[in-house]
Design a protein around this motif. Sequence first.
Motif, short mmCIF file in Angstrom:
data_model
loop_
_atom_site.label_atom_id
_atom_site.label_comp_id
_atom_site.label_asym_id
_atom_site.label_seq_id
_atom_site.Cartn_x
_atom_site.Cartn_y
_atom_site.Cartn_z
N LYS A 48 60.74 -49.74 80.41
CA LYS A 48 60.27 -50.91 79.67
C LYS A 48 61.03 -51.02 78.35
O LYS A 48 61.18 -50.05 77.63
CB LYS A 48 58.77 -50.82 79.37
N SER A 50 61.79 -51.88 74.42
CA SER A 50 60.96 -51.60 73.25
C SER A 50 60.16 -52.82 72.81
O SER A 50 59.12 -52.69 72.16
CB SER A 50 61.83 -51.11 72.09
N ILE A 51 60.60 -54.04 73.17
CA ILE A 51 59.89 -55.24 72.78
C ILE A 51 58.80 -55.64 73.78
O ILE A 51 58.16 -56.67 73.62
CB ILE A 51 60.86 -56.42 72.55
N PHE A 52 58.59 -54.84 74.81
CA PHE A 52 57.59 -55.14 75.84
C PHE A 52 56.19 -55.05 75.23
O PHE A 52 55.77 -54.00 74.77
CB PHE A 52 57.73 -54.16 77.01
N PRO A 53 55.44 -56.18 75.20
CA PRO A 53 54.10 -56.14 74.60
C PRO A 53 53.09 -55.47 75.52
O PRO A 53 53.39 -55.22 76.69
CB PRO A 53 53.77 -57.62 74.41
N PRO A 54 51.90 -55.19 75.01
CA PRO A 54 50.86 -54.63 75.87
C PRO A 54 50.61 -55.57 77.06
O PRO A 54 50.59 -56.80 76.87
CB PRO A 54 49.63 -54.56 74.97
N ALA A 57 48.40 -58.70 76.89
CA ALA A 57 48.84 -59.84 76.09
C ALA A 57 49.33 -60.99 76.98
O ALA A 57 49.14 -62.16 76.64
CB ALA A 57 49.95 -59.43 75.13
N PHE A 58 49.92 -60.67 78.11
CA PHE A 58 50.49 -61.71 78.96
C PHE A 58 49.42 -62.66 79.49
O PHE A 58 49.59 -63.88 79.44
CB PHE A 58 51.28 -61.09 80.11
N TRP A 150 57.42 -68.69 73.36
CA TRP A 150 57.06 -67.64 74.33
C TRP A 150 58.10 -67.55 75.45
O TRP A 150 58.47 -66.46 75.87
CB TRP A 150 55.67 -67.88 74.90
N PHE A 153 61.12 -65.84 74.13
CA PHE A 153 60.84 -64.40 74.08
C PHE A 153 60.91 -63.80 75.48
O PHE A 153 61.51 -62.73 75.68
CB PHE A 153 59.47 -64.13 73.46
N LEU A 157 63.21 -60.82 76.84
CA LEU A 157 62.56 -59.67 77.47
C LEU A 157 63.12 -59.43 78.87
O LEU A 157 63.42 -58.29 79.24
CB LEU A 157 61.05 -59.88 77.53
#
Length: 182
Positions: A48, A50-54, A57-58, A150, A153, A157
């Motif tokens: 994953k 480093s910018i992968f959010p929890p 969140a998606f 989004w 982003f 991602l």
Amino acid sequence: MNVLASKSQLRASFLRWSLFLVPLIVLLGFLAGQLGSPQTAWFQGLVKPSIFPPPAAFGIVWGILYVMIGFALALVASAWGARGRELAIILFALHFAGNLAWTPVFFGMQDMTGGLYILVYVTLSLLVVIWAFWRVRRLAAMLLLPYLAWVAFATVLNYQFIAENPDGGSTEESGAVERVTL
């Protein structure tokens, strides 16, 4: 003879369109999400970025965005007689088909590069949709700006997933279903 609609008639038209389009957009987003899942062994095995959010969140972000997208579309759809209304709706439909295609391609087909191509299309076509919506109802275009952020982003991602997993997350060579990094 041209007769302008009253403010109450315009509000009623927007309300009717909203009651139809907001649930429709949310439902289409949900159904597309069922055609692929981040719960697969393939995705779990990917490195994953480093910018992968929890992961939670998606669902939250997409839920909010789909409601905003539905309201934006309702604003345009209820703008009877506005110049460019039909074109804006057609452009939106072509754009949104790309949005709905990403999950089945990325998660379902496990094709990160195909997913990236789709996101580039989604981003570029969304810019065109925002322009078309702006010409019909400026508020509708502004409601799409968080969606644009989004999607931009998500494009970065997706690219980062490709960079972190140059083998595509393939488990074919080793037969492994889980990747362990030491």
